[in-house]
Design an enzyme around this catalytic site. Structure first.
Site, mmCIF file in Angstrom:
data_model
loop_
_atom_site.group_PDB
_atom_site.id
_atom_site.type_symbol
_atom_site.label_atom_id
_atom_site.label_comp_id
_atom_site.label_asym_id
_atom_site.label_seq_id
_atom_site.Cartn_x
_atom_site.Cartn_y
_atom_site.Cartn_z
ATOM 1 N N ARG A 76 29.706 9.945 23.106
ATOM 2 C CA ARG A 76 30.121 9.772 21.720
ATOM 3 C C ARG A 76 31.625 10.001 21.622
ATOM 4 O O ARG A 76 32.176 10.818 22.342
ATOM 5 C CB ARG A 76 29.413 10.788 20.811
ATOM 6 C CG ARG A 76 27.953 10.495 20.580
ATOM 7 C CD ARG A 76 27.340 11.489 19.624
ATOM 8 N NE ARG A 76 27.206 12.808 20.200
ATOM 9 C CZ ARG A 76 28.028 13.825 19.995
ATOM 10 N NH1 ARG A 76 29.074 13.685 19.181
ATOM 11 N NH2 ARG A 76 27.821 14.987 20.555
ATOM 12 N N HIS A 233 20.415 18.966 13.056
ATOM 13 C CA HIS A 233 20.470 18.692 14.494
ATOM 14 C C HIS A 233 19.572 19.720 15.187
ATOM 15 O O HIS A 233 20.065 20.629 15.851
ATOM 16 C CB HIS A 233 21.931 18.808 14.939
ATOM 17 C CG HIS A 233 22.207 18.303 16.320
ATOM 18 N ND1 HIS A 233 23.310 18.690 17.046
ATOM 19 C CD2 HIS A 233 21.542 17.430 17.110
ATOM 20 C CE1 HIS A 233 23.306 18.081 18.218
ATOM 21 N NE2 HIS A 233 22.252 17.314 18.285
ATOM 22 N N SER A 255 25.120 19.863 21.323
ATOM 23 C CA SER A 255 24.706 18.863 22.308
ATOM 24 C C SER A 255 24.740 19.439 23.719
ATOM 25 O O SER A 255 25.644 20.191 24.074
ATOM 26 C CB SER A 255 25.642 17.663 22.241
ATOM 27 O OG SER A 255 25.689 17.181 20.927
ATOM 28 N N ASP A 282 15.599 16.718 18.994
ATOM 29 C CA ASP A 282 17.017 16.568 18.619
ATOM 30 C C ASP A 282 17.272 16.642 17.113
ATOM 31 O O ASP A 282 18.288 17.175 16.711
ATOM 32 C CB ASP A 282 17.537 15.227 19.162
ATOM 33 C CG ASP A 282 19.052 15.138 19.165
ATOM 34 O OD1 ASP A 282 19.714 16.155 19.480
ATOM 35 O OD2 ASP A 282 19.584 14.063 18.845
ATOM 36 N N ARG A 374 21.884 9.497 30.940
ATOM 37 C CA ARG A 374 20.773 9.723 30.013
ATOM 38 C C ARG A 374 19.487 9.028 30.433
ATOM 39 O O ARG A 374 19.514 8.042 31.165
ATOM 40 C CB ARG A 374 21.162 9.159 28.632
ATOM 41 C CG ARG A 374 22.384 9.811 27.999
ATOM 42 C CD ARG A 374 22.016 11.093 27.324
ATOM 43 N NE ARG A 374 23.172 11.783 26.768
ATOM 44 C CZ ARG A 374 23.098 12.532 25.666
ATOM 45 N NH1 ARG A 374 21.971 12.684 25.022
ATOM 46 N NH2 ARG A 374 24.168 13.162 25.242
HETATM 47 C C1 OXD Z 1 23.963 14.616 21.320
HETATM 48 C C2 OXD Z 1 22.768 13.825 21.681
HETATM 49 O O1 OXD Z 1 25.067 14.290 21.756
HETATM 50 O O2 OXD Z 1 21.674 14.218 21.264
HETATM 51 O O3 OXD Z 1 23.794 15.587 20.575
HETATM 52 O O4 OXD Z 1 22.899 12.793 22.352
HETATM 53 MN MN MN Z 2 21.827 15.833 19.847
#
Ligand code: OXD
Ligand code: MN
Length: 589
Positions: A76, A233, A255, A282, A374
Site C-alpha cells: 500500500r 481494522h 498491519s 482483518d 501475500r
Molecule cells: C494491511 C492488510 O496492510 O491487511 O493491513 O493488507
Molecule cells: Mn489489515
C-alpha cells in the site's frame, strides 16, 4: 459509445454508471462478472493464457496460481492515498487531502482512454453476509483480471450482490485503472460523500481490491459515523470453552502484527476441549444490537494474508487454508512449481526463482519472497471457520483487544478501567513499522486503533465517535491491550506467542465473565503471575511472566512523550475526554 457486452443486471444505476465509465475509459470489451464456477474457470484460463497467472503444481497445491506484481508496486502507498472531502479539516491532519472536484478531474483525465485494448471487468460484490442489514454492496470496474479473480475470493462476488442491491442506487462505485503501473501517477482516492473510490496506476492488493481497505475501512468508517456503527481494522474470533460457552473477541493490531495468526489460533495441549473459531482476520463492522450489546460481522469472504513467517508452527489453520484454491503473489517459485517464502516449514529449496523472477539460492543475499508477499485464500477453506460467519445478525462482542509490536514498555496484557480509558489506550496505540506499507521499518509509529492508514475522516472525530458509541451500548465490550513482541535485554522475545497466546486469551475471556483476578496498576488491570495458566509451558516460569508483565517507569516516561506528539498533531479536534485520560495516567504514574 462503448459496447457494453451482455449486461447481467437490470439495476439502472449500475448500468448507467458502467456506461459512463466505459465511455470514459474506452475498453475494447466489457465483461460482467456473475460469480459462477464456470466463470472462475474461464477467467483463470484467460489469466494463465495472458501470463498474469501461472498454474502451480496441482499435486501439491490444487487450484492454486502464482502471480508476480510489478516490482515498483508491492505494498500500500499511503503517500498516494487521499481522502477527498469538501473541506480539508474533515480529512484531518493524518490523511492526505485534495478537493474532490479537482482530484476527480485529474483522475478522470488519467483514466480517459486508459483501458484501450483492454477488458473492463464489472465486479459486483457484497461486503458482509447476504441479507444482513449491516452488509454493503459495491461495484468495482477494473481492467485487471487479477483483481476480478482476487475479488471473487475476498468478497461475496457476483449475482448475490445484485440480489442484495435490488433496484437501489445505494452502492459503492469503485473505478480501478492500472494504466502503466507507474508510481508517478499512482492515486488511491476516496470520495466519502459520494461513496466513490478511484484507484489508478497500481495493481497491488491493498490499493486495488477496493472492497477491502478502501470500502470496508476508509469509506466504511465515514459511513459508520453517519449511520451509528463502527468499521474497524479488527479480527474477530470466538472462544469456545469445554462447556460450549462461546465468547466473541475483536482485536485491532497494525498491519503485519499477526492478526491472521491470532484469528486462527489453535489452543495448546493444556487447553484440551477449548476451541478458537475464526470469524474474520482483518476487518470488523460493528453495530449496537437491540439487546444493547455490540454485534460484529466480517465484511470479507477471504484472507489476503502476509506469506513470510506463515508455517505449521505459527499458523497451522492458515497453512491448511492456503493449500488449495489460493492465489500467491510475490512469493518465490520452486522448480517443481511449488511456492516458498522466508519462514515456511522445512529447508529452503536448493534453487528457486525469487519474487522478481531472478534465480535464487540459499546463498543469495536478497530475500526469495518479498516481505509483503501475500496469499489470497477463501475463508471457506479455513478448518476453524465459525459457522456464524454467515449470520446476518453478526456475533456479540465481549472484548476488544488492542495490540502492537513493541520490544519494550508495553506489558503482555492489561485491561482498561472502563470504555473511555479503553478508547484512550486504543487512541495511543503504537507499533514498530513493518513491510505492509512503504516506510521506515522498525520505528515506533502511533497507529490509533490500528486505523491510522484507514480512517476515512478526521482522527479526532473518529475518537469522538468511539466515545459516543458508549452511550448506545448497555453492555459495552471490555477493552484490553496485549503485546506479544516484548523482548529482554538480549533481544529474545519474553513471551512464546502463537498458540500459547491462548493463555492470555483465556484470562481476557474470564475477565469478561467476572471470573479472573487482576491487580490495579497505573496502566489498568494487570494479571498477577498466578492469574495466567502456565501449566505445560516448559521452562517458562512465573518470574518470566512477571518480566513480561512488568511496568518500567523510565520507559513509560518516554512513552508519554511519544504519545504527546500524536495528541499535538490532532489537538484541534481531540476530544477533551482523551486529554483528561492522559492527565489521569500521568498522575497515576
Ligand atoms: C494491511 C492488510 O496492510 O491487511 O493491513 O493488507
Ligand atoms: Mn489489515
Amino acid at each position: 459509445m462503448s459496447n457494453l457486452g451482455s449486461c447481467n443486471t437490470t439495476n439502472q444505476a449500475v448500468i448507467q454508471w458502467v456506461k459512463e465509465m466505459a465511455d470514459l475509459c474506452q475498453p475494447d470489451r466489457v465483461y460482467w462478472c456473475d460469480g459462477s464456477e464456470a466463470e472462475k474457470q474461464a477467467l483463470t484460463a484467460q489469466a494463465v493464457a495472458d501470463g498474469v497467472l501461472l498454474k502451480l503444481n496441482p499435486e501439491k497445491l490444487p487450484g492454486c496460481f502464482y502471480h508476480r506484481s510489478n516490482p515498483n508496486d508491492v505494498a500500500r502507498v499511503e503517500q498516494c492515498t487521499y481522502i477527498c472531502t469538501d473541506v480539508e479539516t474533515d480529512a484531518g491532519p493524518t490523511n492526505n487531502w485534495a478537493p474532490p472536484k479537482e482530484m476527480k478531474e485529474r483522475l478522470y483525465g488519467l483514466a480517459r482512454g486508459g483501458m484501450k485494448g483492454r477488458t473492463l471487468y464489472v465486479i459486483p460484490y457484497l461486503m458482509g453476509p447476504a441479507g444482513s442489514a449491516m452488509s454493503k454492496v459495491g461495484v468495482e470496474l477494473s481492467d485487471s483480471i487479477y483483481v476480478a479473480l482476487n475479488m471473487r475470493i475476498m468478497t461475496r462476488m457476483g449475482r448475490i450482490a445484485y440480489q442484495q442491491l435490488g433496484t437501489s442506487d445505494d452502492f459503492n462505485r469503485g473505478l480501478h485503472c492500472m494504466l502503466d503501473v507507474n508510481p508517478e501517477r499512482r492515486y488511491i482516492c476516496h470520495f466519502p460523500r459520494e461513496n466513490l473510490i478511484i484507484s489508478v496506476g497500481s495493481a497491488y492488493g491493498g490499493n486495488v481490491l477496493l472492497g477491502k481497505k478502501c470500502l470496508a475501512l476508509r469509506i466504511g468508517s465515514y459511513l459508520g459515523r453517519q449511520e451509528g456503527w463502527m468499521a474497524e481494522h479488527m479480527l474477530v474470533l470466538g472462544v469456545e470453552s469445554p462447556r460450549g460457552e462461546k465468547t466473541y473477541v475483536a482485536a485491532a493490531f497494525p498491519s503485519a502484527c499477526g492478526k491472521t495468526n491470532f484469528a486462527m489460533l489453535i489452543p495448546p495441549e493444556r487447553f484440551a476441549g477449548w476451541k478458537v473459531w475464526t470469524l474474520g482476520d482483518d476487518i470488523a463492522w460493528m453495530k449496537p444490537g437491540p439487546d444493547g450489546r455490540l454485534y460484529a460481522i466480517n465484511p470479507e469472504a477471504g484472507y489476503f494474508g502476509v506469506a513470510p513467517g506463515t508455517n505449521y508452527k505459527s499458523n497451522p489453520n492458515a497453512m491448511q487454508t492456503i493449500a488449495r484454491d489460493t492465489i500467491y503473489t510475490n512469493v518465490a517459485l520452486t522448480p517443481d512449481l511449488d511456492v516458498w517464502w522466508e519462514g515456511k516449514d522445512g529447508e529452503p529449496p536448493a534453487q528457486a526463482t525469487d519474487w522478481q523472477g531472478r534465480p535464487w539460492t540459499p546463498a543469495s543475499k536478497e530475500k526469495a519472497a518479498h516481505p509483503n508477499s501475500r496469499f489470497t485464500a477463501p475463508m471457506a477453506n479455513n478448518p476453524a471457520l465459525a459457522p456464524e460467519v454467515n449470520d446476518p445478525n453478526g456475533v456479540p462482542i465481549s472484548a476488544i483487544v488492542f495490540g502492537g509490536r513493541r520490544a519494550t514498555t508495553m506489558p503482555l496484557v492489561f485491561q482498561a478501567f472502563n470504555w473511555t480509558h479503553g478508547v484512550f489506550i486504543g487512541a495511543t496505540l503504537g507499533s514498530e513499522m513493518t513491510a505492509a506499507a512503504v516506510g521506515g521499518m522498525g520505528q515506533v509509529r502511533r497507529d490509533p486503533m490500528a486505523m491510522l492508514p484507514f480512517c476515512g475522516y478526521n482522527m479526532g472525530g473518529y475518537f469522538r465517535h468511539w466515545l459516543r458509541m458508549r452511550k448506545r451500548l448497555k453492555f459495552p465490550p471490555r477493552i484490553f491491550h496485549v503485546n506479544w513482541f516484548r523482548k529482554d535485554a538480549e533481544g529474545n522475545f519474553l513471551w512464546p506467542g502463537f498458540g500459547e497466546n491462548m493463555r492470555v486469551l483465556k484470562w481476557i475471556v474470564d475477565r469478561c465473565h467476572g471470573r479472573a483476578d487482576a491487580n490495579e496498576t497505573p496502566l489498568g488491570w494487570v494479571p498477577g503471575a498466578k492469574d495466567i495458566d502456565l501449566e505445560g509451558l516448559d521452562g517458562f516460569t512465573a518470574e518470566h511472566l512477571e518480566e513480561a508483565l512488568n511496568i518500567d517507569l523510565e520507559e513509560w516516561r518516554r512513552e508519554l512523550l511519544m504519545q504527546e506528539e500524536l495528541f499535538l498533531k490532532l489537538y484541534s479536534h481531540l476530544p477533551k475526554e482523551l486529554i483528561f485520560q492522559r492527565e489521569l495516567l500521568v498522575s497515576r504514574l
